[in-house]
Design a protein around this motif. Structure first.
Motif, PDB file in Angstrom:
ATOM      1  N   VAL A 229      10.053   4.250 -10.766  1.00  8.60           N
ATOM      2  CA  VAL A 229       9.280   4.835  -9.413  1.00  8.60           C
ATOM      3  C   VAL A 229       8.668   4.355  -9.741  1.00  8.60           C
ATOM      4  O   VAL A 229       7.393   4.831 -10.733  1.00  8.60           O
ATOM      5  CB  VAL A 229      10.208   5.649  -8.615  1.00  8.60           C
ATOM      6  CG1 VAL A 229       9.108   6.861  -7.720  1.00  8.60           C
ATOM      7  CG2 VAL A 229      10.870   6.000  -8.267  1.00  8.60           C
ATOM      8  N   TYR A 230       7.230   4.217  -7.910  1.00  5.11           N
ATOM      9  CA  TYR A 230       5.494   3.597  -7.750  1.00  5.11           C
ATOM     10  C   TYR A 230       5.747   4.786  -7.549  1.00  5.11           C
ATOM     11  O   TYR A 230       6.113   4.685  -5.870  1.00  5.11           O
ATOM     12  CB  TYR A 230       5.526   2.432  -7.990  1.00  5.11           C
ATOM     13  CG  TYR A 230       5.704   1.381  -9.019  1.00  5.11           C
ATOM     14  CD1 TYR A 230       4.607   1.332  -9.477  1.00  5.11           C
ATOM     15  CD2 TYR A 230       7.206   0.366  -9.156  1.00  5.11           C
ATOM     16  CE1 TYR A 230       4.889  -0.011 -10.914  1.00  5.11           C
ATOM     17  CE2 TYR A 230       7.014  -0.259  -9.804  1.00  5.11           C
ATOM     18  CZ  TYR A 230       6.237  -0.586 -10.668  1.00  5.11           C
ATOM     19  OH  TYR A 230       6.279  -1.277 -12.110  1.00  5.11           O
ATOM     20  N   SER A 231       4.777   6.014  -7.818  1.00 10.13           N
ATOM     21  CA  SER A 231       4.729   7.193  -6.917  1.00 10.13           C
ATOM     22  C   SER A 231       3.652   7.078  -6.063  1.00 10.13           C
ATOM     23  O   SER A 231       3.646   8.201  -5.082  1.00 10.13           O
ATOM     24  CB  SER A 231       5.157   8.745  -7.073  1.00 10.13           C
ATOM     25  OG  SER A 231       3.867   8.816  -7.928  1.00 10.13           O
ATOM     26  N   GLY A 232       3.286   6.176  -6.235  1.00  7.85           N
ATOM     27  CA  GLY A 232       1.539   6.844  -5.351  1.00  7.85           C
ATOM     28  C   GLY A 232       1.158   8.044  -6.030  1.00  7.85           C
ATOM     29  O   GLY A 232       1.288   8.351  -7.213  1.00  7.85           O
ATOM     30  N   ASP A 233       0.137   8.799  -4.404  1.00 10.06           N
ATOM     31  CA  ASP A 233      -0.002  10.099  -4.557  1.00 10.06           C
ATOM     32  C   ASP A 233       0.540  11.454  -4.088  1.00 10.06           C
ATOM     33  O   ASP A 233       0.230  12.373  -4.345  1.00 10.06           O
ATOM     34  CB  ASP A 233      -1.741   9.890  -4.079  1.00 10.06           C
ATOM     35  CG  ASP A 233      -2.418   9.082  -4.789  1.00 10.06           C
ATOM     36  OD1 ASP A 233      -2.421   8.785  -5.827  1.00 10.06           O
ATOM     37  OD2 ASP A 233      -3.577   9.424  -4.046  1.00 10.06           O
TER      38      ASP A 233
ATOM     39  N   TYR B  30       0.929  -1.520  -0.057  1.00 11.33           N
ATOM     40  CA  TYR B  30       0.198   0.324  -0.299  1.00 11.33           C
ATOM     41  C   TYR B  30       0.799   1.313   0.222  1.00 11.33           C
ATOM     42  O   TYR B  30       1.764   1.158   0.767  1.00 11.33           O
ATOM     43  CB  TYR B  30      -1.150   0.035   1.231  1.00 11.33           C
ATOM     44  CG  TYR B  30      -1.934  -1.042   1.514  1.00 11.33           C
ATOM     45  CD1 TYR B  30      -2.530  -1.786   0.318  1.00 11.33           C
ATOM     46  CD2 TYR B  30      -2.119  -1.367   2.825  1.00 11.33           C
ATOM     47  CE1 TYR B  30      -3.076  -2.865   0.336  1.00 11.33           C
ATOM     48  CE2 TYR B  30      -3.400  -2.422   3.337  1.00 11.33           C
ATOM     49  CZ  TYR B  30      -3.853  -3.104   1.649  1.00 11.33           C
ATOM     50  OH  TYR B  30      -4.832  -4.567   2.092  1.00 11.33           O
ATOM     51  N   THR B  31       0.681   2.350  -1.618  1.00 15.64           N
ATOM     52  CA  THR B  31       1.723   3.159  -1.048  1.00 15.64           C
ATOM     53  C   THR B  31       0.530   4.299   0.398  1.00 15.64           C
ATOM     54  O   THR B  31       1.824   4.553   0.780  1.00 15.64           O
ATOM     55  CB  THR B  31       1.707   4.050  -1.939  1.00 15.64           C
ATOM     56  OG1 THR B  31       0.481   4.365  -2.924  1.00 15.64           O
ATOM     57  CG2 THR B  31       2.440   3.413  -3.572  1.00 15.64           C
ATOM     58  N   HIS B  32       0.139   3.977   0.633  1.00 14.04           N
ATOM     59  CA  HIS B  32      -0.783   4.873   1.189  1.00 14.04           C
ATOM     60  C   HIS B  32      -2.582   4.447   2.134  1.00 14.04           C
ATOM     61  O   HIS B  32      -2.537   3.372   1.275  1.00 14.04           O
ATOM     62  CB  HIS B  32      -0.873   5.915   1.330  1.00 14.04           C
ATOM     63  CG  HIS B  32      -1.679   6.836   0.293  1.00 14.04           C
ATOM     64  ND1 HIS B  32      -1.354   6.441  -1.208  1.00 14.04           N
ATOM     65  CD2 HIS B  32      -2.870   8.017  -0.077  1.00 14.04           C
ATOM     66  CE1 HIS B  32      -2.186   6.840  -1.993  1.00 14.04           C
ATOM     67  NE2 HIS B  32      -2.956   7.818  -1.404  1.00 14.04           N
ATOM     68  N   GLY B  33      -3.105   4.737   3.194  1.00 11.86           N
ATOM     69  CA  GLY B  33      -3.996   4.039   3.401  1.00 11.86           C
ATOM     70  C   GLY B  33      -5.492   4.899   3.379  1.00 11.86           C
ATOM     71  O   GLY B  33      -6.513   4.871   3.059  1.00 11.86           O
ATOM     72  N   HIS B  34      -5.458   5.447   1.366  1.00 13.56           N
ATOM     73  CA  HIS B  34      -7.077   5.776   1.050  1.00 13.56           C
ATOM     74  C   HIS B  34      -7.445   4.909   0.402  1.00 13.56           C
ATOM     75  O   HIS B  34      -6.514   3.891  -0.249  1.00 13.56           O
ATOM     76  CB  HIS B  34      -6.429   6.906  -0.127  1.00 13.56           C
ATOM     77  CG  HIS B  34      -6.065   8.620   0.922  1.00 13.56           C
ATOM     78  ND1 HIS B  34      -4.906   9.437  -0.017  1.00 13.56           N
ATOM     79  CD2 HIS B  34      -6.615   9.055   1.812  1.00 13.56           C
ATOM     80  CE1 HIS B  34      -5.760  10.419   0.843  1.00 13.56           C
ATOM     81  NE2 HIS B  34      -6.468  10.293   2.398  1.00 13.56           N
TER      82      HIS B  34
ATOM     83  N   LEU C 104       8.242   6.818 -14.283  1.00 12.22           N
ATOM     84  CA  LEU C 104       7.226   6.737 -12.698  1.00 12.22           C
ATOM     85  C   LEU C 104       6.101   6.021 -13.651  1.00 12.22           C
ATOM     86  O   LEU C 104       5.193   6.945 -14.214  1.00 12.22           O
ATOM     87  CB  LEU C 104       7.606   8.167 -13.058  1.00 12.22           C
ATOM     88  CG  LEU C 104       7.097   9.236 -11.164  1.00 12.22           C
ATOM     89  CD1 LEU C 104       7.561   9.923 -11.434  1.00 12.22           C
ATOM     90  CD2 LEU C 104       5.726   9.325 -11.521  1.00 12.22           C
ATOM     91  N   PHE C 105       5.639   5.363 -12.468  1.00 11.30           N
ATOM     92  CA  PHE C 105       4.612   5.343 -13.127  1.00 11.30           C
ATOM     93  C   PHE C 105       3.484   6.628 -11.337  1.00 11.30           C
ATOM     94  O   PHE C 105       3.528   5.773 -10.658  1.00 11.30           O
ATOM     95  CB  PHE C 105       3.762   3.957 -11.934  1.00 11.30           C
ATOM     96  CG  PHE C 105       4.134   3.072 -13.376  1.00 11.30           C
ATOM     97  CD1 PHE C 105       3.272   2.343 -14.422  1.00 11.30           C
ATOM     98  CD2 PHE C 105       5.112   2.242 -13.751  1.00 11.30           C
ATOM     99  CE1 PHE C 105       3.293   1.721 -15.587  1.00 11.30           C
ATOM    100  CE2 PHE C 105       5.379   1.686 -14.387  1.00 11.30           C
ATOM    101  CZ  PHE C 105       4.668   1.205 -15.632  1.00 11.30           C
ATOM    102  N   PRO C 106       2.309   7.183 -11.862  1.00 14.93           N
ATOM    103  CA  PRO C 106       1.715   8.025 -10.997  1.00 14.93           C
ATOM    104  C   PRO C 106       0.325   7.359 -10.354  1.00 14.93           C
ATOM    105  O   PRO C 106      -0.008   6.324 -10.815  1.00 14.93           O
ATOM    106  CB  PRO C 106       1.590   9.041 -11.302  1.00 14.93           C
ATOM    107  CG  PRO C 106       1.160   8.887 -12.792  1.00 14.93           C
ATOM    108  CD  PRO C 106       2.059   7.606 -12.837  1.00 14.93           C
ATOM    109  N   GLY C 107       0.269   7.954  -8.754  1.00 16.86           N
ATOM    110  CA  GLY C 107      -1.087   7.100  -8.374  1.00 16.86           C
ATOM    111  C   GLY C 107      -1.915   7.551  -9.341  1.00 16.86           C
ATOM    112  O   GLY C 107      -3.160   6.829  -8.907  1.00 16.86           O
ATOM    113  N   HIS C 108      -2.205   8.342  -9.976  1.00 17.14           N
ATOM    114  CA  HIS C 108      -3.625   8.950 -10.567  1.00 17.14           C
ATOM    115  C   HIS C 108      -2.878   9.791 -12.405  1.00 17.14           C
ATOM    116  O   HIS C 108      -2.082  10.256 -11.734  1.00 17.14           O
ATOM    117  CB  HIS C 108      -4.492   9.768 -10.193  1.00 17.14           C
ATOM    118  CG  HIS C 108      -4.931   9.151  -8.521  1.00 17.14           C
ATOM    119  ND1 HIS C 108      -6.590   8.131  -9.144  1.00 17.14           N
ATOM    120  CD2 HIS C 108      -4.184   9.612  -7.761  1.00 17.14           C
ATOM    121  CE1 HIS C 108      -6.326   8.416  -7.428  1.00 17.14           C
ATOM    122  NE2 HIS C 108      -5.352   8.685  -6.953  1.00 17.14           N
TER     123      HIS C 108
END
Length: 309
Positions: free
Chosen positions: A143-147, A39-43, A184-188
């Motif tokens: 890099v998988y950057s999440g948000d 999980y890159t973060h908890g959203h 770079l893979f962004p979160g969105h």
């Protein structure tokens, strides 16, 4: 991410049907097990369909603060659902806030593991959340950057939610730049390829957040009210036109307001807001001062004629 000894899932999506399709597509590609999920973060849009990918032996990894976020969502379930319905105009489902699958492994600042031919580095940073991390895979230079990248102006000033982290956000992006990734893979949003393009894209976000941080700090030090900051702080033309900063989710004004709130608290600067009377009592006082209820009326604006329209 495919390795020679198994698969690593980095975030999941919000749509259960799409998650099932993705899992079937993975299984058409390989029979290797899903060994880890990050999980890159908890959203919830990044983890709520984790069960679609979960297999026997899958280990879920997240920052340690993700568990605090889950606890907050459970404690404030009705409130969270209500403000999400407001923010997303009723487009999000009402959530059972016990459905998120907690991580098996948590970390404080960094965490690394090797699976087959690849090593995964998880690095914590604050940005859209306080429980955020990005994932760096040196072998792939990805890099998988999440948000930390969301193809929008960063959402710093969400009116109904807690403060977000403008300074730590751009500092994390500067750390990502130092890795010199080729993808770079962004979160969105869409994949960003090529180091030059990644540097340009991330630099636009860094510059916008630095401007918000520096200029808001200046206004605070000069004891200027929020309304002055909103009037004075503007984006230079290249940032206003950046394809990575459309003001459709976050916006400059909301970022300024959120940063002001972060460093000044809830007080508006108006003394009557410190211990206000109830709005109904204030309304009754207005009516009493006017003295004549008949003088109060609603102004009716008629529909424009075809010619006026």
């Amino acid at each position: 991410v495919y390795t020679t000894e198994g698969i690593v899932i980095i975030d999941t999506n919000i749509d259960p049907g799409l998650a099932e399709q993705i899992y079937k597509a993975i299984r058409q590609e390989t029979s290797l097990p899903i060994r880890y999920m990050i999980y890159t973060h908890g959203h919830y849009d990044h983890l709520i369909t984790a069960n679609a990918y979960l297999e026997k032996g899958t280990t879920i990894i997240a920052h340690e603060a993700v568990n605090d976020r889950f606890l907050k969502y459970q404690k404030l379930a009705d409130h969270t659902n209500r403000i999400n319905q407001i923010q997303f105009q009723g487009q999000l489902p009402i959530r059972d806030h016990n459905e998120a699958i907690p991580p098996d492994v948590t970390f404080h600042k960094t965490y690394s593991f090797t699976l087959g031919d690849k090593t995964f580095h998880l690095i914590h940073g604050k940005g859209e959340t306080d429980d955020h991390c990005y994932v760096w895979i040196p072998k792939d230079k990805v890099v998988y950057s999440g948000d930390f990248m969301i193809s929008s102006f960063p959402n710093i000033g969400n009116p109904l939610k807690v403060n977000r982290f403008e300074r730590e956000w751009f500092e994390t992006l500067e750390d990502i730049q130092k890795l010199q990734p080729n993808a770079l893979f962004p979160g969105h949003g869409s994949l960003i390829q090529g180091n030059r393009q990644i540097m340009a894209a991330t630099q636009d976000v860094v510059d916008a957040l630095k401007l918000v941080y520096d200029e808001t700090s200046r206004c605070l030090n000069e004891n200027r009210p929020l309304e002055d900051a909103l009037e004075q702080i503007t984006l230079p033309e290249h940032l206003a036109k950046s394809p990575y900063l459309p003001q459709n989710y976050g916006s400059l004004d909301f970022a300024i307001k959120g940063t002001y709130r972060r460093y000044t608290g809830w007080f508006s600067g108006n003394p009557t807001d410190l211990e206000p009377h109830k709005k109904l009592d204030v309304a009754k006082e207005y009516i009493a001062l006017i003295g004549d209820k008949e003088s109060l009326s609603l102004i009716h604006i008629s529909e424009p004629t075809r010619q006026e329209a």
